[in-house]
Design a protein around this motif. Sequence first.
Motif, PDB file in Angstrom:
ATOM      1  N   GLY A 180       0.822  -1.202   0.000  1.00 26.06           N
ATOM      2  CA  GLY A 180       0.000   0.000   0.000  1.00 26.06           C
ATOM      3  C   GLY A 180       0.858   1.254   0.000  1.00 26.06           C
ATOM      4  N   CYS A 181       0.284   2.340  -0.526  1.00 33.29           N
ATOM      5  CA  CYS A 181       1.059   3.574  -0.662  1.00 33.29           C
ATOM      6  C   CYS A 181       0.123   4.778  -0.564  1.00 33.29           C
ATOM      7  N   PRO A 182       0.517   5.837   0.200  1.00 33.95           N
ATOM      8  CA  PRO A 182      -0.361   6.999   0.351  1.00 33.95           C
ATOM      9  C   PRO A 182      -0.288   7.971  -0.827  1.00 33.95           C
ATOM     10  N   PHE A 183       0.631   7.773  -1.763  1.00 32.41           N
ATOM     11  CA  PHE A 183       0.832   8.747  -2.845  1.00 32.41           C
ATOM     12  C   PHE A 183       0.042   8.351  -4.089  1.00 32.41           C
ATOM     13  N   SER A 184       0.073   9.201  -5.100  1.00 40.53           N
ATOM     14  CA  SER A 184      -0.726   8.964  -6.306  1.00 40.53           C
ATOM     15  C   SER A 184       0.061   9.339  -7.550  1.00 40.53           C
ATOM     16  N   CYS A 185       1.250   8.815  -7.719  1.00 34.74           N
ATOM     17  CA  CYS A 185       2.025   9.129  -8.919  1.00 34.74           C
ATOM     18  C   CYS A 185       1.203   8.674 -10.129  1.00 34.74           C
ATOM     19  N   GLU A 186       1.111   9.535 -11.128  1.00 35.81           N
ATOM     20  CA  GLU A 186       0.088   9.270 -12.151  1.00 35.81           C
ATOM     21  C   GLU A 186       0.404   8.065 -13.027  1.00 35.81           C
ATOM     22  N   PHE A 187       1.653   7.639 -13.109  1.00 33.21           N
ATOM     23  CA  PHE A 187       2.009   6.490 -13.944  1.00 33.21           C
ATOM     24  C   PHE A 187       1.842   5.157 -13.228  1.00 33.21           C
ATOM     25  N   CYS A 188       1.481   5.190 -11.947  1.00 39.29           N
ATOM     26  CA  CYS A 188       1.606   3.981 -11.114  1.00 39.29           C
ATOM     27  C   CYS A 188       0.228   3.491 -10.675  1.00 39.29           C
ATOM     28  N   ASP A 189      -0.008   2.168 -10.758  1.00 38.40           N
ATOM     29  CA  ASP A 189      -1.328   1.657 -10.372  1.00 38.40           C
ATOM     30  C   ASP A 189      -1.311   0.958  -9.011  1.00 38.40           C
ATOM     31  N   ILE A 190      -0.322   1.306  -8.177  1.00 37.95           N
ATOM     32  CA  ILE A 190      -0.194   0.557  -6.930  1.00 37.95           C
ATOM     33  C   ILE A 190      -1.398   0.772  -6.011  1.00 37.95           C
ATOM     34  N   ILE A 191      -1.982   1.980  -6.034  1.00 41.92           N
ATOM     35  CA  ILE A 191      -3.124   2.177  -5.124  1.00 41.92           C
ATOM     36  C   ILE A 191      -4.348   1.377  -5.571  1.00 41.92           C
TER      37      ILE A 191
HETATM   38  S1  SF4 Z   1       5.419   5.225  -7.705  1.00 40.62           S
HETATM   39 FE1  SF4 Z   1       3.551   4.195  -6.925  1.00 40.62          FE
HETATM   40  S2  SF4 Z   1       4.306   3.106  -5.100  1.00 40.62           S
HETATM   41 FE2  SF4 Z   1       5.886   4.630  -5.618  1.00 40.62          FE
HETATM   42  S3  SF4 Z   1       5.338   6.498  -4.396  1.00 40.62           S
HETATM   43 FE3  SF4 Z   1       4.325   6.705  -6.399  1.00 40.62          FE
HETATM   44  S4  SF4 Z   1       2.224   5.848  -6.077  1.00 40.62           S
HETATM   45 FE4  SF4 Z   1       3.524   5.108  -4.405  1.00 40.62          FE
END
Ligand code: SF4
Length: 199
Positions: A180-191
């Motif tokens: 899990g991750c609190p951030f929302s980097c636009e290229f990333c689907d981790i959330i």
């Molecule tokens: S890249 Fe994905 S996992 Fe890494 S900080 Fe951004 S949203 Fe979180």
Amino acid sequence: MTDSCKVLMIFPLFNAGSFWNYKEACDLTGARYPAAPLGLITVAALLPKEWDVRLVNRNTEDLSDEDFRWADMVMTGGMLPQRNDTQHIIDLCRASNKPVVVGGPDVTSSPALYGNANFQVLGEAEEIMGDFIAAWRRGAREGTFQAPMGKTDVTKSPLPRFDLLKLDQYLHVGVQFSRGCPFSCEFCDIIELYGRVPR
Ligand code: SF4
Ligand code: B12
């Protein structure tokens, strides 16, 4: 109910030519691929103890006809750059009537692209493998199992089956200690995969 099952885990090939394949670093050190298939060996640890498991990493070794004949079931899956080979493995299984289970991040993000597999196990396997195993034991040979988002207590995820790895094939072997991750980097689907709350 039968309690024996031979499970062939196949880690699909990554697309060639990616920076992350670290080909030159592997050549220098004698490794065959940078990282080990941590997802599959975690799933292996969730299977009943009496089931036999073989692991073939297509990035480091060949898949033999003998491995394929041996298996009652194939488990495969990985991330987006492994999609082509995952679909190829599913086609191989379908052509020889071998039940195939697909799981991992890419099918979780894009299940419609893997409609050909017998089983889809979506999301975190810890929450859902019990249901899959019960269904298999009841004789089911098709199905979709969707884990609830963000429920796994990471401290209870089992120790991955590191014994299935040929350790000298890798540059490094990871361990997982959070999800899990609190951030929302636009290229990333981790959330979408693991949720917004770090565990
Ligand atoms: S890249 Fe994905 S996992 Fe890494 S900080 Fe951004 S949203 Fe979180
Ligand atoms: C470590 C890591 C890497 C490492 C090592 C990769 C490797 N070979 O192992 C490195 C740095 C090399 C890497 C690179 C890349 N990565 Co990466 N990586 C990760 C990371 C941080 C952890 C993966 C991991 O080992 N997790 C631990 C295991 C236990 O978890 P898991 O694999 O998810 O498995 C669980 C479930 O998915 C499921 N499961 C998994 N497989 C299977 C199979 C079956 C049959 C079943 C039933 C269940 C199942 O059960 C497990 C237990 O719950 C994830 C993000 C994350 N936190 O998950 C991104 C992630 C997998 N990477 C991602 C991407 C996009 C990449 C790159 C393409 C980035 C880029 N643009 O270059 C490259 C490609 C690499 C290449 N060779 O071409 C994406 C994939 C997106 C997708 N939906 O497919 C992720 C999800 C991050 C993100 N959201 O952006 N990566």
